[in-house]
Write a protein that holds these residues in place. Structure first.
Motif, PDB file in Angstrom:
ATOM      1  N   GLY A 422      49.718  42.875  52.732  1.00 20.07           N
ATOM      2  CA  GLY A 422      50.502  43.566  53.743  1.00 20.07           C
ATOM      3  C   GLY A 422      50.193  45.039  53.669  1.00 20.07           C
ATOM      4  N   GLY A 423      51.029  45.845  54.315  1.00 15.01           N
ATOM      5  CA  GLY A 423      50.751  47.270  54.290  1.00 15.01           C
ATOM      6  C   GLY A 423      51.776  48.038  55.092  1.00 15.01           C
ATOM      7  N   TYR A 424      51.292  49.100  55.762  1.00 12.15           N
ATOM      8  CA  TYR A 424      52.179  50.039  56.439  1.00 12.15           C
ATOM      9  C   TYR A 424      51.564  50.453  57.779  1.00 12.15           C
ATOM     10  CZ  TYR A 424      53.303  50.295  51.487  1.00 12.15           C
ATOM     11  OH  TYR A 424      53.588  49.965  50.191  1.00 12.15           O
ATOM     12  N   LEU A 425      52.425  50.866  58.679  1.00  7.49           N
ATOM     13  CA  LEU A 425      51.989  51.478  59.917  1.00  7.49           C
ATOM     14  C   LEU A 425      53.078  52.449  60.369  1.00  7.49           C
ATOM     15  CD1 LEU A 425      53.622  50.100  62.600  1.00  7.49           C
ATOM     16  CD2 LEU A 425      52.267  48.147  61.844  1.00  7.49           C
ATOM     17  N   VAL A 426      52.728  53.298  61.311  1.00  5.57           N
ATOM     18  CA  VAL A 426      53.668  54.267  61.869  1.00  5.57           C
ATOM     19  C   VAL A 426      53.853  53.950  63.342  1.00  5.57           C
ATOM     20  CG1 VAL A 426      53.968  56.698  62.496  1.00  5.57           C
ATOM     21  CG2 VAL A 426      53.171  56.083  60.205  1.00  5.57           C
ATOM     22  N   SER A 427      55.100  53.987  63.817  1.00  6.55           N
ATOM     23  CA  SER A 427      55.374  53.638  65.208  1.00  6.55           C
ATOM     24  C   SER A 427      56.626  54.349  65.699  1.00  6.55           C
ATOM     25  CB  SER A 427      55.567  52.119  65.342  1.00  6.55           C
ATOM     26  OG  SER A 427      55.807  51.750  66.684  1.00  6.55           O
ATOM     27  N   ASN A 428      56.660  54.610  66.998  1.00  7.78           N
ATOM     28  CA  ASN A 428      57.879  55.114  67.637  1.00  7.78           C
ATOM     29  C   ASN A 428      58.529  54.024  68.477  1.00  7.78           C
ATOM     30  OD1 ASN A 428      55.818  55.184  69.629  1.00  7.78           O
ATOM     31  ND2 ASN A 428      56.983  56.646  70.849  1.00  7.78           N
ATOM     32  N   GLU A 446      56.874  48.688  57.331  1.00  7.56           N
ATOM     33  CA  GLU A 446      56.114  47.788  56.458  1.00  7.56           C
ATOM     34  C   GLU A 446      55.712  46.555  57.254  1.00  7.56           C
ATOM     35  OE1 GLU A 446      57.381  47.229  52.211  1.00  7.56           O
ATOM     36  OE2 GLU A 446      59.259  48.015  53.020  1.00  7.56           O
ATOM     37  N   PHE A 447      54.637  45.907  56.813  1.00 13.25           N
ATOM     38  CA  PHE A 447      54.315  44.591  57.360  1.00 13.25           C
ATOM     39  C   PHE A 447      53.809  43.696  56.245  1.00 13.25           C
ATOM     40  CE2 PHE A 447      50.318  46.915  57.822  1.00 13.25           C
ATOM     41  CZ  PHE A 447      49.366  46.003  57.366  1.00 13.25           C
TER      42      PHE A 447
END
Length: 685
Positions: A422-428, A446-447
């Motif tokens: 898994g990992g990470y991302l940035v979102s609005n 997180e995902f």
């Protein structure tokens, strides 16, 4: 006096800063229309988008039929990611009698409808945009085509989100302001960027530059399901700059990150800095030199990878410099770890970059995959996350990661945890911490992959003759094989008779083993059809390099001629050409020999021509001429008698003497490439 507000975030998570507020509108109220309009224009020029928006909003309330104000309200709402209001304003523009003079409004309306999840409506708006004919910018036409394909994609992916879970980080990471740039340090520890301000406050211009807080890097660690903010990553923060977007070198001895500040024209310029770890401590950060940090252009979002041809570490980064295909492009520069230098950057190419913006690259070495965000490709929302296998300037066609990694909003800063589970991302996207409106601000998510599959190759290395186990530090190189060749994935040393090599499902691999005194050997391993976690056995037998020359059997020439026969060329294809494919670093002497019929001088010249004929053929097959030496020995080195003891002819002996051989005479130096003019040195080296 014109005011600047405290709250800042990254528009499209790039380098152009805009400001926002959560304050009473009366704090900015001006009764005079002309002064209000001038304040709005000046705030926009300086990058204070939210201040400009508030002033234009005051004008809009006084006269909602002012078309110029309507245009500004639409554009500023779009830039502040207020998709609902922006859609409303662009709809009014397209319906206005003056709307025909602004065909781009249909394009932006479609984008806002997409960001609001209205894909069918966006499709119709794009059709209306297409009807505008030659009135619009050609690049916008290309982007419109991608937007239309994105609408179709989004509808088709509506039920495809079951393999991944995405959720906001729980705990003390996401605050009121924008968070960005998650950098995995370990499985449960990250560095991240944020503006950690406890209140909203208005500053004058003079106060803003000296008093307003800056974006900084912070550390966070996960305890159970909850994240704890461990405080500033102090080594790299600087109160005079906004700090963001970091990455470690592949050996973790260097940390690259971005410093940003506005220039005298109110354009935000970012530069990439590096700090080096010495005796357990990070050195003072130093800016990379001017070929990376080009004057008057932005360089940001560093990511590290390794290219396959020369096995060099590569810095990927984002820039708007000359040669960029859109607004922001991804660029690359090779690193020479011996000279501590970077080569001149080059654009990664049109397989990745578009007329739109490409942002936030992240490179996964285990799968040779570049992850990046783009608004110039068919996407579900504004900025979508894509992946492309390859390296340097050679890439497969990028793939949209689909739902739920992507959303109707902007999605950026993809990064994997070390395990790859898994990992990470940035979102609005909707559902985050919202300061101004529900899609105003970036949060870190997180995902997890709900069905994570592992593939392990159990590699056994043996001596081909003795069948002894080899486990004394043999070099193991793992490559992904695609239509463009081999992509180096990982390098390790053997430590056991059977070595576990981690692979990823869905790829064709070649595993190569190198050992001093032995020829290189390879074995293919496929994970294409791996659907459950699996172990795949493989064996490599290494052959020792002989000291004596090796005879190339069935390499023959016509009588008294240096012309290679067709059969001989096929033999070379399956012997020496294949040999160089496995051992590309070797230098060989190619020698030709004759029997003793004819004069010594004739035989010497004939053998030299024959050796040169073989070398010429090998060069035509792509083998570097610098690694081939042609040598004719004539009749001077027989390996069998040309005559029998009774003086009669010995046909078998003559045939053995008419031979072609090769022997290893050296290896090329992998660092011998490039020119000093193409290389730049980091400061202080």
């Amino acid at each position: 006096m014109t005011k600047k507000l405290l709250f800042l975030f990254l528009a499209f998570h790039c380098m152009h800063f805009v400001s926002a507020q959560e304050t009473h509108p009366g704090d900015l109220y001006e009764k005079n229309d002309m002064r209000t309009r001038n304040l709005a224009r000046e705030a926009k020029r300086q990058g204070d988008i939210y201040v400009a928006l508030e002033h234009y909003h005051q004008l809009f309330l006084r006269d909602s039929n002012d078309f110029g104000v309507l245009l500004e309200m639409a554009d500023l709402s779009r830039l502040t990611h207020d998709y609902v209001k922006a859609e409303s304003y662009y709809t009014r523009i397209t319906k206005s009698s003056k709307g025909s003079k602004h065909p781009e409004a249909w394009f932006y309306l479609a984008q806002m409808q997409k960001s609001n999840g209205k894909y069918k409506e966006a499709t119709q708006s794009l059709a209306n945009f297409k009807k505008q004919g030659g009135k619009v910018d050609p690049d916008m036409k290309k982007l419109a085509k991608a937007e239309l394909e994105g609408c179709t994609l989004a509808i088709s992916l509506a039920d495809s989100a079951a393999k991944t879970s995405v959720f906001p980080m729980m705990g003390k990471v996401n605050g009121k302001h924008a968070e960005f740039s998650p950098i995995p340090v370990s499985e449960n520890k990250i560095i991240f960027g944020s503006l950690r301000a406890s209140e909203e406050k208005i500053y004058t211009i003079g106060e803003f530059d000296t008093l307003a807080p800056k974006r900084k890097l912070y550390l966070a660690e996960k305890d159970g399901d909850t994240w704890k903010n461990l405080g500033e990553f102090e080594e790299f923060n600087d109160d005079a700059f906004d700090i963001a977007n970091g990455t470690f070198s592949l050996d973790s001895s260097r940390f690259y990150f971005t410093k940003c500040a506005q220039n005298w024209q109110y354009k935000t310029i970012c530069e990439i800095y590096v700090s080096k770890k010495r005796n357990g401590k990070w050195s003072k950060p130093e800016a990379l030199n001017e070929l990376v940090n080009m004057k008057d252009f932005t360089s940001s979002h560093p990511a590290m990878g390794r290219e396959s041809k020369k096995n060099k570490e590569v810095l990927y980064f984002v820039s708007d410099r000359e040669g960029t295909k859109g607004g922001m492009d991804i660029w690359m520069a090779e690193y020479d770890d011996r000279k501590k230098t970077f080569r001149k950057p080059r654009n990664v190419g049109s397989k990745i970059n578009t007329p739109g913006d490409e942002m936030t690259p992240y490179y996964d070495m285990k799968s040779k995959t570049l992850y990046f965000s783009s608004n110039g490709r068919p996407g579900i929302g504004g900025m979508d996350i894509f992946s492309a296998v390859g390296d340097a300037s050679t890439w497969q066609e990028p793939k949209n990661l689909g739902l739920p990694i992507n959303s109707p909003a902007d999605d950026l800063d993809f990064a994997l945890r070390p395990s790859g589970k898994g990992g990470y991302l940035v979102s609005n996207r909707k559902g985050g911490n919202s300061l101004y409106h529900e899609t105003c601000c970036d949060d870190i998510y997180e995902f997890n992959y709900l069905k994570f599959i592992t593939a392990t190759c159990d590699l056994e290395v043996q001596d081909s003759k003795t069948k002894d186990c080899l486990k004394n530090g043999e070099q193991i190189n793992v490559y992904i094989v695609d239509e463009d060749g081999k992509l180096l994935v990982q390098q390790t040393k053997s430590i056991n008779c059977i070595n576990e090599v981690e692979l990823r499902p869905g790829f064709e691999y070649v595993i190569e083993v190198k050992k001093d005194g032995y020829f290189n050997e390879m074995v293919p391993v496929s994970t294409k059809n791996v659907t459950t976690s699996s172990k795949i056995p493989a064996k490599i037998l290494l052959r020792k390099k002989p000291v004596e020359p090796m005879v190339l059997k069935n390499v023959q020439f016509e009588y008294n001629s240096a012309t290679l026969s067709a059969a001989s060329k096929k033999t070379l294809d399956t012997t020496l050409v294949e040999f160089f494919r496995k051992n590309p670093e070797l230098i060989i002497e190619l020698s030709a020999h004759t029997d003793d019929k004819g004069s010594d001088d004739f035989n010497m010249k004939l053998s030299q021509r024959r050796a040169e004929s073989v070398v010429t053929y090998l060069i035509s097959k792509g083998i570097p001429k610098e690694q081939l030496i042609a040598k004719g020995y004539g009749e001077t080195r027989p390996i069998a008698p040309n005559s029998k003891p009774d003086g009669t002819d010995n046909p078998e002996g003559r045939e053995l003497n008419r031979r072609t051989e090769f022997k290893i005479v050296g290896e090329v130096n992998p660092d011998d490439y490039g020119t000093e003019e193409e290389v730049i040195e980091e400061s202080g080296e």
